[in-house]
Design a protein around this motif. Structure first.
Motif, mmCIF file in Angstrom:
data_model
loop_
_atom_site.group_PDB
_atom_site.id
_atom_site.type_symbol
_atom_site.label_atom_id
_atom_site.label_comp_id
_atom_site.label_asym_id
_atom_site.label_seq_id
_atom_site.Cartn_x
_atom_site.Cartn_y
_atom_site.Cartn_z
ATOM 1 N N LEU A 1 0.810 -1.212 0.000
ATOM 2 C CA LEU A 1 0.000 0.000 0.000
ATOM 3 C C LEU A 1 0.845 1.265 0.000
ATOM 4 C CD1 LEU A 1 -2.793 1.294 0.125
ATOM 5 C CD2 LEU A 1 -2.720 1.043 2.625
ATOM 6 N N PHE A 2 1.889 1.312 0.832
ATOM 7 C CA PHE A 2 2.689 2.526 0.895
ATOM 8 C C PHE A 2 3.399 2.800 -0.420
ATOM 9 C CE2 PHE A 2 6.440 5.049 1.665
ATOM 10 C CZ PHE A 2 5.898 6.129 2.343
ATOM 11 N N GLU A 3 3.942 1.758 -1.032
ATOM 12 C CA GLU A 3 4.582 1.934 -2.334
ATOM 13 C C GLU A 3 3.599 2.515 -3.341
ATOM 14 O OE1 GLU A 3 7.181 -1.000 -4.161
ATOM 15 O OE2 GLU A 3 7.147 -2.097 -2.276
ATOM 16 N N HIS A 4 2.374 2.000 -3.344
ATOM 17 C CA HIS A 4 1.377 2.456 -4.308
ATOM 18 C C HIS A 4 0.944 3.896 -4.030
ATOM 19 C CE1 HIS A 4 0.348 -2.063 -4.957
ATOM 20 N NE2 HIS A 4 1.366 -1.668 -5.706
ATOM 21 N N PHE A 5 0.713 4.216 -2.753
ATOM 22 C CA PHE A 5 0.369 5.591 -2.387
ATOM 23 C C PHE A 5 1.475 6.556 -2.789
ATOM 24 C CE2 PHE A 5 1.869 8.268 1.246
ATOM 25 C CZ PHE A 5 1.170 9.422 0.922
ATOM 26 N N SER A 6 2.744 6.197 -2.474
ATOM 27 C CA SER A 6 3.845 7.104 -2.772
ATOM 28 C C SER A 6 4.075 7.248 -4.273
ATOM 29 C CB SER A 6 5.122 6.653 -2.067
ATOM 30 O OG SER A 6 5.489 5.352 -2.456
ATOM 31 N N ALA A 7 3.748 6.198 -5.044
ATOM 32 C CA ALA A 7 3.875 6.294 -6.506
ATOM 33 C C ALA A 7 2.887 7.322 -7.051
ATOM 34 C CB ALA A 7 3.629 4.931 -7.143
ATOM 35 N N VAL A 8 1.671 7.339 -6.498
ATOM 36 C CA VAL A 8 0.678 8.326 -6.925
ATOM 37 C C VAL A 8 1.140 9.727 -6.547
ATOM 38 C CG1 VAL A 8 -1.702 9.115 -6.642
ATOM 39 C CG2 VAL A 8 -1.215 6.668 -6.772
ATOM 40 N N ALA A 9 1.663 9.875 -5.330
ATOM 41 C CA ALA A 9 2.160 11.183 -4.892
ATOM 42 C C ALA A 9 3.300 11.674 -5.779
ATOM 43 C CB ALA A 9 2.621 11.096 -3.443
ATOM 44 N N GLN A 10 4.169 10.750 -6.168
ATOM 45 C CA GLN A 10 5.277 11.095 -7.064
ATOM 46 C C GLN A 10 4.747 11.552 -8.416
ATOM 47 O OE1 GLN A 10 8.674 11.143 -7.204
ATOM 48 N NE2 GLN A 10 9.287 10.426 -9.215
ATOM 49 N N ARG A 11 3.783 10.816 -8.952
ATOM 50 C CA ARG A 11 3.246 11.162 -10.275
ATOM 51 C C ARG A 11 2.554 12.521 -10.264
ATOM 52 N NH1 ARG A 11 -1.681 10.579 -12.266
ATOM 53 N NH2 ARG A 11 -2.370 9.012 -10.741
ATOM 54 N N LEU A 12 1.860 12.846 -9.170
ATOM 55 C CA LEU A 12 1.149 14.126 -9.075
ATOM 56 C C LEU A 12 2.079 15.293 -8.756
ATOM 57 C CD1 LEU A 12 -2.128 13.190 -7.144
ATOM 58 C CD2 LEU A 12 -1.809 13.496 -9.604
ATOM 59 N N GLY A 13 3.324 14.983 -8.421
ATOM 60 C CA GLY A 13 4.261 16.043 -8.092
ATOM 61 C C GLY A 13 4.119 16.562 -6.677
#
Length: 372
Positions: free
Chosen positions: A287-299
């Motif tokens: 879950l954390f990896e997936h959440f942080s990937a979204v945060a990275q993509r959104l800047g």
């Protein structure tokens, strides 16, 4: 070398505990970027074994004395940054007043505005809120750290007073985001509440090893990272949280430059791993990896922010100008001062892989799918 440059997996550590996740298979908790000859490593854990080796580290007496000797300095230079409760904003300042006659109408207005917010933005808001709500774990970590611990839970020492007041101020951030998300009607609050319970129950990995040197370097990075990510997300919990924490490190570099630069290098070799690293919702093992990937993509908080933070503190703490160091201290100084350049090269290679990310469901938003 597998370069998963996810900036939110450079985050705050925690102390060892048994996993509370009801599953039996080994899963990767997070991938973290390393530097030099190190490679990306995956931390494995099961429901029946500790995440990390048991920590036996203890600060030597002469190091503990350094922090005890700083009590008066902390009182005069750190506690002054605390605001009286009556002068602090509270979550209610930003939300509909439940005691007002127009409460229901204002909630409807809030929900109408929330309808236009994309799902991936809500994923990031939820992730930030859950991280903030795990404050009991963070206070516990500080309170068992040698040299700055709160011996009684109500100690009048400057270090203990700072820890309790900092926790109380930080608590408002999670409250605000929690109430907003609840009123928005866009999220699955039960799944979110389960994630919070899992995270607090999981504790923290033992990355700071009961060392206030490592702990304050870590919290300086984490507070500034939180400021950046909140500023880029909701702009509701925007706080200049790095000021007093960074000031503590300035004093440590003055009193014990060799010990502090060694701790700085040690902390950076271990990476700055954010507090939400052990997030789990009962469904998603990563879950954390997936959440942080979204945060990275959104800047919201990207790899560049992490490296910028590193450069900020290297400059603020005058690491390049330290003199009189031991050979190990000079080696640590060179490592820290050259790390940002190495990380930027790894960041460039990671950008292409991020473009091929899949789409997955998040239980937080009623299993709607979001691209990573």
């Amino acid at each position: 070398m597998n370069l998963n440059l996810n900036p939110l997996t450079f985050q705050p550590g925690k102390f060892p505990s048994l996993s509370l996740r009801p599953r039996s298979s080994n899963v990767s908790i997070a991938s973290t970027i390393t530097s030099g000859s190190e490679e990306i490593k995956n931390t494995k854990k099961t429901s029946s074994s500790p995440r990390k080796v048991q920590v036996t580290h203890s600060m030597p007496p002469h190091k503990i004395k350094i922090f005890k000797s700083m009590e008066n300095w902390v009182e005069k230079n750190v506690l002054i940054h605390l605001k009286p409760v009556e002068k602090c904003w509270q979550s209610q300042d930003f939300l509909p007043d439940p005691a007002s006659d127009g409460f229901h109408e204002r909630v409807k207005e809030l929900q109408e505005r929330a309808k236009g917010i994309p799902d991936d933005y809500f994923v990031v808001l939820v992730g930030h809120m859950i991280t903030e709500e795990a404050l009991p774990t963070y206070q516990t970590q500080i309170n068992i750290t040698d040299g700055i611990r709160d011996e009684t839970g109500a100690s009048p020492s400057s270090w203990a007073t700072w820890t309790r007041a900092w926790t109380a101020e930080e608590n408002r951030h999670g409250d605000l985001l929690n109430k907003y998300l609840y009123l928005s009607g866009r999220v699955d609050m039960k799944q979110i509440e389960k994630t919070i319970q899992y995270l607090i129950g999981a504790g923290m990995d033992a990355q700071n090893e009961n060392s206030p040197y490592l702990g304050y370097i870590y919290t300086s990075f984490q507070e500034r990272a939180t400021f950046i990510s909140h500023s880029n997300t909701a702009r509701l919990a925007k706080e200049h949280g790095d000021k007093s924490l960074a000031q503590i490190l300035e004093k440590l570099f003055e009193i014990d430059p060799n010990g502090t630069v060694l701790a700085f290098a040690d902390r950076m070799r271990k990476k700055i791993t954010m507090p939400g690293l052990l997030m789990y919702d009962g469904c998603d093992d990563n879950l954390f990896e997936h959440f942080s990937a979204v945060a990275q993509r959104l800047g919201v908080y990207i790899a560049k922010d992490y490296v910028d933070n590193l450069e900020f503190f290297v400059e603020r703490w005058n690491v390049e100008k330290l003199t009189g160091l031991s050979s190990e201290g000079r080696e640590a100084q060179d490592y820290v001062c050259g790390l940002a350049q190495r990380l930027r090269k790894l960041e460039e290679r990671a950008q292409e892989r991020a473009k091929q990310a899949p789409t997955i469901p998040f239980s937080w938003i009623l299993d709607r799918e979001v691209r990573l």
